[in-house]
Design a protein around this motif. Structure first.
Motif, PDB file in Angstrom:
ATOM      1  N   THR A 265       0.559 -24.944   5.679  1.00  0.00           N
ATOM      2  CA  THR A 265      -0.363 -24.075   4.872  1.00  0.00           C
ATOM      3  C   THR A 265      -0.010 -22.544   5.044  1.00  0.00           C
ATOM      4  N   GLY A 266       0.676 -22.114   6.232  1.00  0.00           N
ATOM      5  CA  GLY A 266       0.766 -20.659   6.301  1.00  0.00           C
ATOM      6  C   GLY A 266      -0.220 -20.130   7.021  1.00  0.00           C
ATOM      7  N   LEU A 267      -1.348 -20.669   7.330  1.00  0.00           N
ATOM      8  CA  LEU A 267      -2.380 -20.282   8.123  1.00  0.00           C
ATOM      9  C   LEU A 267      -2.490 -20.737   9.542  1.00  0.00           C
ATOM     10  N   LYS A 268      -3.066 -20.038  10.443  1.00  0.00           N
ATOM     11  CA  LYS A 268      -3.397 -20.313  11.759  1.00  0.00           C
ATOM     12  C   LYS A 268      -4.546 -21.232  11.920  1.00  0.00           C
ATOM     13  N   CYS A 269      -4.309 -22.204  12.521  1.00  0.00           N
ATOM     14  CA  CYS A 269      -5.202 -23.384  13.171  1.00  0.00           C
ATOM     15  C   CYS A 269      -6.133 -22.717  14.081  1.00  0.00           C
ATOM     16  N   PRO A 270      -7.332 -23.431  14.452  1.00  0.00           N
ATOM     17  CA  PRO A 270      -8.138 -22.845  15.795  1.00  0.00           C
ATOM     18  C   PRO A 270      -7.228 -22.714  17.139  1.00  0.00           C
ATOM     19  N   GLY A 271      -6.330 -23.714  17.171  1.00  0.00           N
ATOM     20  CA  GLY A 271      -5.423 -23.838  18.434  1.00  0.00           C
ATOM     21  C   GLY A 271      -4.249 -22.911  18.309  1.00  0.00           C
TER      22      GLY A 271
ATOM     23  N   GLN B 106       1.471 -16.888  34.351  1.00  0.00           N
ATOM     24  CA  GLN B 106       1.826 -15.635  34.937  1.00  0.00           C
ATOM     25  C   GLN B 106       0.608 -14.557  35.279  1.00  0.00           C
ATOM     26  N   LEU B 107      -0.525 -15.245  35.208  1.00  0.00           N
ATOM     27  CA  LEU B 107      -1.985 -14.432  35.751  1.00  0.00           C
ATOM     28  C   LEU B 107      -1.999 -13.302  34.763  1.00  0.00           C
ATOM     29  N   ASP B 108      -1.654 -13.587  33.531  1.00  0.00           N
ATOM     30  CA  ASP B 108      -1.641 -12.116  32.711  1.00  0.00           C
ATOM     31  C   ASP B 108      -2.954 -12.411  31.448  1.00  0.00           C
ATOM     32  N   PHE B 109      -4.184 -12.066  32.107  1.00  0.00           N
ATOM     33  CA  PHE B 109      -5.158 -12.464  31.353  1.00  0.00           C
ATOM     34  C   PHE B 109      -5.456 -11.843  29.944  1.00  0.00           C
ATOM     35  N   LYS B 110      -5.032 -10.548  29.973  1.00  0.00           N
ATOM     36  CA  LYS B 110      -4.882  -9.532  28.784  1.00  0.00           C
ATOM     37  C   LYS B 110      -4.162 -10.448  27.750  1.00  0.00           C
ATOM     38  N   ALA B 111      -2.817 -10.841  28.053  1.00  0.00           N
ATOM     39  CA  ALA B 111      -2.032 -11.387  27.186  1.00  0.00           C
ATOM     40  C   ALA B 111      -2.741 -12.515  26.731  1.00  0.00           C
ATOM     41  N   ALA B 112      -3.165 -13.341  27.742  1.00  0.00           N
ATOM     42  CA  ALA B 112      -3.803 -14.728  27.264  1.00  0.00           C
ATOM     43  C   ALA B 112      -4.722 -14.484  26.317  1.00  0.00           C
ATOM     44  N   PHE B 113      -5.783 -13.574  26.647  1.00  0.00           N
ATOM     45  CA  PHE B 113      -6.843 -13.310  25.595  1.00  0.00           C
ATOM     46  C   PHE B 113      -6.263 -13.003  24.202  1.00  0.00           C
ATOM     47  N   LEU B 114      -5.280 -12.168  24.143  1.00  0.00           N
ATOM     48  CA  LEU B 114      -4.826 -11.708  22.975  1.00  0.00           C
ATOM     49  C   LEU B 114      -4.340 -12.987  22.018  1.00  0.00           C
ATOM     50  N   CYS B 115      -3.378 -13.824  22.722  1.00  0.00           N
ATOM     51  CA  CYS B 115      -2.990 -15.065  22.170  1.00  0.00           C
ATOM     52  C   CYS B 115      -3.998 -15.935  21.352  1.00  0.00           C
ATOM     53  N   ASN B 116      -5.022 -16.215  21.897  1.00  0.00           N
ATOM     54  CA  ASN B 116      -6.164 -16.929  21.042  1.00  0.00           C
ATOM     55  C   ASN B 116      -7.607 -16.581  22.131  1.00  0.00           C
ATOM     56  N   PRO B 117      -8.158 -15.389  21.517  1.00  0.00           N
ATOM     57  CA  PRO B 117      -9.413 -15.084  22.180  1.00  0.00           C
ATOM     58  C   PRO B 117     -10.509 -16.009  22.307  1.00  0.00           C
ATOM     59  N   MET B 118     -10.724 -16.766  21.061  1.00  0.00           N
ATOM     60  CA  MET B 118     -11.878 -17.697  21.237  1.00  0.00           C
ATOM     61  C   MET B 118     -11.768 -18.874  22.115  1.00  0.00           C
TER      62      MET B 118
ATOM     63  N   VAL C 246     -21.070 -26.421  19.991  1.00  0.00           N
ATOM     64  CA  VAL C 246     -21.070 -25.214  19.633  1.00  0.00           C
ATOM     65  C   VAL C 246     -19.438 -24.953  19.633  1.00  0.00           C
ATOM     66  N   SER C 247     -18.691 -25.333  20.608  1.00  0.00           N
ATOM     67  CA  SER C 247     -17.484 -24.956  20.867  1.00  0.00           C
ATOM     68  C   SER C 247     -16.619 -25.142  19.592  1.00  0.00           C
ATOM     69  N   ILE C 248     -16.758 -26.196  18.881  1.00  0.00           N
ATOM     70  CA  ILE C 248     -16.206 -26.660  17.713  1.00  0.00           C
ATOM     71  C   ILE C 248     -16.449 -25.690  16.580  1.00  0.00           C
ATOM     72  N   ALA C 249     -17.804 -25.185  16.307  1.00  0.00           N
ATOM     73  CA  ALA C 249     -18.270 -24.491  15.382  1.00  0.00           C
ATOM     74  C   ALA C 249     -17.541 -23.320  15.465  1.00  0.00           C
ATOM     75  N   LEU C 250     -17.613 -22.741  16.704  1.00  0.00           N
ATOM     76  CA  LEU C 250     -17.050 -21.321  17.093  1.00  0.00           C
ATOM     77  C   LEU C 250     -15.669 -21.152  16.623  1.00  0.00           C
ATOM     78  N   LEU C 251     -14.715 -22.212  17.051  1.00  0.00           N
ATOM     79  CA  LEU C 251     -13.483 -22.170  16.741  1.00  0.00           C
ATOM     80  C   LEU C 251     -13.207 -22.514  15.199  1.00  0.00           C
ATOM     81  N   VAL C 252     -13.878 -23.235  14.360  1.00  0.00           N
ATOM     82  CA  VAL C 252     -13.929 -23.182  13.246  1.00  0.00           C
ATOM     83  C   VAL C 252     -14.316 -21.698  12.368  1.00  0.00           C
TER      84      VAL C 252
END
Length: 126
Positions: A42-48, A60-72, A109-115
């Motif tokens: 699709t060219g779109l990003k999925c929830p995962g 690597q214990l890089d929490f900022k980078a981890a958050f930026l990859c998939n914040p939700m 709730v997690s599924i709804a938030l991810l959608v």
């Protein structure tokens, strides 16, 4: 029986963790990862989308980078981890993976938030 279920659970957790670690190290050092089929089609990003990057960053214990990859999904790690831990305890104690109402609520709730996150991320092109 509890001891047998506990050993089985520990075995599976260790096998999954080792496979994840090996895959994470492979991705980290080669830059090659399994592509997202949804994004390929699709060219779109999925929830995962971003989970591999998030996991490599967490290794690597890089929490900022981890958050930026998939914040939700990063924010949902604690509640989903609690659901998994409670389910594992139920399995060890009772031999069943039955979910309680609070666990189902967290999952729905997690599924709804991810959608919602998926839709917003694709609209805003985050």
């Amino acid at each position: 029986m509890k001891k047998k279920r506990m050993l089985r659970l520990i075995t599976y957790v260790l096998l999954i963790a080792m496979a994840g670690f090996v895959y994470g190290m492979f991705v980290r050092y080669t830059g090659l990862a399994i592509p997202c089929p949804f994004r390929q089609l699709t060219g779109l990003k999925c929830p995962g989308c971003g989970v591999t990057g998030m996991c490599v960053a967490l290794m690597q214990l890089d929490f900022k980078a981890a958050f930026l990859c998939n914040p939700m999904l990063f924010l949902l790690l604690a509640p989903l981890g609690a659901v998994l831990a409670a389910s594992a305890a139920s399995y060890v104690n009772h031999g069943a993976w039955k979910l309680k109402r609070w666990q189902n609520t967290i999952l729905y709730v997690s599924i709804a938030l991810l959608v919602v996150f998926c839709a917003v991320r694709n609209i805003l092109c985050i």
